[in-house]
Design an enzyme around this catalytic site. Sequence first.
Site, PDB file in Angstrom:
ATOM      1  N   ALA A 340       9.597   2.225  -6.549  1.00 58.40           N
ATOM      2  CA  ALA A 340       8.212   2.317  -6.074  1.00 58.40           C
ATOM      3  C   ALA A 340       7.261   1.690  -7.087  1.00 58.40           C
ATOM      4  O   ALA A 340       6.276   1.027  -6.720  1.00 58.40           O
ATOM      5  CB  ALA A 340       7.829   3.768  -5.816  1.00 58.40           C
ATOM      6  N   TRP A 343       7.633  -1.999  -6.835  1.00 56.38           N
ATOM      7  CA  TRP A 343       7.006  -2.462  -5.592  1.00 56.38           C
ATOM      8  C   TRP A 343       5.533  -2.793  -5.819  1.00 56.38           C
ATOM      9  O   TRP A 343       5.002  -3.741  -5.231  1.00 56.38           O
ATOM     10  CB  TRP A 343       7.136  -1.389  -4.519  1.00 56.38           C
ATOM     11  N   HIS A 344       4.875  -2.052  -6.693  1.00 54.07           N
ATOM     12  CA  HIS A 344       3.458  -2.287  -6.943  1.00 54.07           C
ATOM     13  C   HIS A 344       3.222  -3.517  -7.808  1.00 54.07           C
ATOM     14  O   HIS A 344       2.131  -4.105  -7.766  1.00 54.07           O
ATOM     15  CB  HIS A 344       2.822  -1.061  -7.610  1.00 54.07           C
ATOM     16  N   GLY A 345       4.191  -3.924  -8.605  1.00 52.77           N
ATOM     17  CA  GLY A 345       4.001  -5.097  -9.442  1.00 52.77           C
ATOM     18  C   GLY A 345       5.180  -5.320 -10.368  1.00 52.77           C
ATOM     19  O   GLY A 345       6.030  -4.437 -10.549  1.00 52.77           O
ATOM     20  N   PHE A 521      -1.431  -5.688  -3.931  1.00 48.56           N
ATOM     21  CA  PHE A 521      -0.028  -5.312  -3.806  1.00 48.56           C
ATOM     22  C   PHE A 521       0.589  -5.849  -2.527  1.00 48.56           C
ATOM     23  O   PHE A 521       1.772  -5.680  -2.322  1.00 48.56           O
ATOM     24  CB  PHE A 521       0.119  -3.784  -3.855  1.00 48.56           C
TER      25      PHE A 521
END
Length: 521
Positions: A340, A343-345, A521
């Site tokens: 997770a 996933w954001h960066g 994102f």
Amino acid sequence: MLFNSIVFLIAFLPLALVGFHLASKLGRRPAGIWLILMSVLFYGWERPEFMPVLILSMAGNFTVVSLIAYFEGRARLQNAILATGIVLNLAALFRFKYLYVVLMSLAGIGVIDGPFTRAALPLGISFFTFTQIGYLIDFRQGVTKDRGVLNYLLFVSFFPHLIAGPILHNREIMPQFADRSTYGLRRENLMIGFTIFVIGLAKKCLLADPLSSTVVAGFHDPVALGVFASWNVALSYSLQLYFDFSGYSDMAIGLARLFNVRFPLNFNSPYKAGSVVEYWQRWHMTLTRYITLYLYNPAALWITRRRMARGQGVGRRDMATPSGFFAMTVAPTFFTMGLAGIWHGAGSQFVIFGLLHAFYLSVNHAWRTFRAKQAKAAHKTHKAESHPRPAIWAVALTYLSVLVGAVFFRAPSSGSAVTLLSGMLGLHGIESLPASLSSIPAQRALLDIVWLAVLYAVVWGMPNTQQIMRAADPALGKVLPGGIALTHWRPTWQWAVVSGAVAVLAVLGMGGTSEFLYFQF
């Protein structure tokens, strides 16, 4: 295109609504095609070069769905097609979001030579990619049978959720697009949708955006900040993120409702949470649902089956042992939250953000697991109360934990995050108090304190949008009661006047239009 832009408010949205109403008179298909075309226009308005990315993504994924359906009864081939589809989706995401960082890292250690050009990140690619991966998995597992091309394209491209969520599940949205009664404007839904949208617009323009200058300056040069300035920056960012994403979530729900579509709740006063587990049940709720369904549950199931194959226990008593707890709770939690974070960066700060929350969640679960009797008694008390409220100390501890994670979430690097946190601990020194309260620095500091106090009063003392609109059944999901009768929306002329006044203030407060924080994102 931004929800909080003049071109959207005075041109795109009226055109989309009028066209939808007229097309609905011709039938469901013309109205659906109109929404798809307007959604693609919305997506490519400012960056037309990204339109092929969205179109190819939808076409490719629908082809995968069609192939899975065509080879029904041939499980291995269907699984291979599904795996190929998932890999291609992740490859596209990797190309735009992570490849540059990986190449630069390899160049930094001398494995390859640069320079490299960073590819522009298509808006919302993480959201529409994950939405479609979920649909592929559900279709292969038989959770959904709907593979009508119109419903699918609407499900993926519908503009209120396209760029920053919520992450929709096909079972809750595609049946709505398949329902003929969805098409055509309804007076009640126009009132409800407009009110929710206006509340969100006000949060964004009047509460979140004014904090931007403090946050940008502080994270740009955290070394120069003393303890008070460091706390001001961190608290300001936590509130900016709160009202920005809350505002976006409201606006998305409100816009969908204008078109007679109900979205799931995505934001439910997360700073009122009394634990980090509860926080993730209130913050970005559709992302939490997604990673639980498609990451945590499969990982936990795989671990459980491995333990059973080895003759190890998998019951509650086994989970309450250190080894069982680590294997069946800690391991899938770190796996899920680590991904997770990524996933954001691609930066290390996002990895730390994810792992930090994995640690929080593991501690939270450990508290519940190894204090079973107390937790069970508290659970009974919790159920007995119609509107349970966590202890103040629990809310404060949860918020401070989340605040540390938010610093990593916003910082341009993990080193910058550590620098700001060290400033919050006083390691950069403590600013001297101004000699006079009439001085400009003192007045600015006082205004900052007062404004933060006002925002915290809204966060912790006011009902949220869903509670205000509870009588209108604003979204999919349970809404707990909250607030006094005066704050509960009703379809009256008084509320129409209030909504109109708030809309005017929000539009006047737009100033230089700023993107929503989650657009990156």
